[in-house]
Design a protein around this motif. Structure first.
Motif, PDB file in Angstrom:
ATOM      1  N   GLU A  96       0.813  -1.218   0.000  1.00  0.00           N
ATOM      2  CA  GLU A  96       0.000   0.000   0.000  1.00  0.00           C
ATOM      3  C   GLU A  96       0.847   1.269   0.000  1.00  0.00           C
ATOM      4  N   LEU A  99       1.940   1.936  -3.520  1.00  0.00           N
ATOM      5  CA  LEU A  99       0.778   2.358  -4.301  1.00  0.00           C
ATOM      6  C   LEU A  99       0.414   3.805  -3.959  1.00  0.00           C
ATOM      7  N   SER A 100       0.499   4.147  -2.689  1.00  0.00           N
ATOM      8  CA  SER A 100       0.251   5.533  -2.273  1.00  0.00           C
ATOM      9  C   SER A 100       1.287   6.479  -2.859  1.00  0.00           C
ATOM     10  N   GLU A 101       2.534   6.016  -2.974  1.00  0.00           N
ATOM     11  CA  GLU A 101       3.584   6.821  -3.604  1.00  0.00           C
ATOM     12  C   GLU A 101       3.223   7.120  -5.055  1.00  0.00           C
ATOM     13  N   VAL A 102       2.750   6.113  -5.774  1.00  0.00           N
ATOM     14  CA  VAL A 102       2.343   6.310  -7.168  1.00  0.00           C
ATOM     15  C   VAL A 102       1.199   7.323  -7.239  1.00  0.00           C
ATOM     16  N   ALA A 103       0.204   7.172  -6.375  1.00  0.00           N
ATOM     17  CA  ALA A 103      -0.932   8.098  -6.374  1.00  0.00           C
ATOM     18  C   ALA A 103      -0.472   9.515  -6.062  1.00  0.00           C
ATOM     19  N   SER A 104       0.429   9.660  -5.118  1.00  0.00           N
ATOM     20  CA  SER A 104       0.949  10.980  -4.756  1.00  0.00           C
ATOM     21  C   SER A 104       1.716  11.620  -5.908  1.00  0.00           C
ATOM     22  N   VAL A 128      -1.977  -1.533 -11.178  1.00  0.00           N
ATOM     23  CA  VAL A 128      -1.320  -0.471 -10.407  1.00  0.00           C
ATOM     24  C   VAL A 128      -2.036   0.854 -10.663  1.00  0.00           C
ATOM     25  N   ALA A 132      -3.953   3.132  -7.872  1.00  0.00           N
ATOM     26  CA  ALA A 132      -3.539   4.513  -7.614  1.00  0.00           C
ATOM     27  C   ALA A 132      -4.687   5.481  -7.892  1.00  0.00           C
ATOM     28  N   GLY A 136      -6.311   8.263  -5.570  1.00  0.00           N
ATOM     29  CA  GLY A 136      -6.158   9.661  -5.961  1.00  0.00           C
ATOM     30  C   GLY A 136      -7.374  10.313  -6.578  1.00  0.00           C
TER      31      GLY A 136
END
Length: 158
Positions: A96, A99-104, A128, A132, A136
């Motif tokens: 997670e 995945l949060s890094e990608v969304a950010s 992925v 994300a 987001g």
């Protein structure tokens, strides 16, 4: 509203691939390959990052979003996409933070998830991207050499 793109480099030369990213307005490439090596000229991590930087596109490698080797190996043996999907989704649920890094990243820049496969419906990058996007609240578009296809829609838009 921010959009998150995905794009597979299969069948494209590095120059055409980068030009397509530029035409879509991509500012950051997020490499979601577990091992960012390629037999295809121009797509191994260091050379790829250099080509992107020359085009004013940032390169990020998020290794945790790559498909684990056991899942890839099993797919090579049985070709069972449903088994592959279950295996990758288990992996995704345990990562997670990545995945949060990608969304950010996608909230702060026009991003594109990159992997090899041209067919986004048979590539883990789609899972992925969807994960994300759920975090987001933005749409996913899949790039091809000529078009952008909204996730879940096989109709192409310019």
């Amino acid at each position: 509203m921010a959009e998150l793109y995905t794009f597979g480099y299969e069948g494209l030369a590095i120059d055409a691939f980068v030009a397509r990213l530029k035409s879509a307005g991509v500012e950051t490439v997020i490499d979601v390959r577990a091992n960012p090596l390629s037999r295809k000229r121009g797509f191994s991590k260091t050379v790829f990052a250099t080509a992107l930087r020359a085009a004013s596109i940032e390169y990020r490698h998020v290794v945790a979003m790559g498909c684990p080797k056991p899942v890839r190996d099993q797919y090579k043996v049985d070709g069972n996409w449903a088994t592959y999907t279950r295996g990758f989704m288990r992996h995704l649920s345990k990562n997670e933070a990545a995945l949060s890094e990608v969304a950010s990243l996608a909230k702060g820049s026009t991003c594109c998830l990159v992997c090899f496969e041209a067919d986004y419906e048979r590539c883990h990058r789609t899972f992925v991207a969807r994960g994300a996007a759920k975090l987001g609240g933005f749409p996913v578009l899949h790039l091809t050499g000529q078009t952008a296809i909204p996730d879940g829609d096989r109709l192409a838009v310019a």
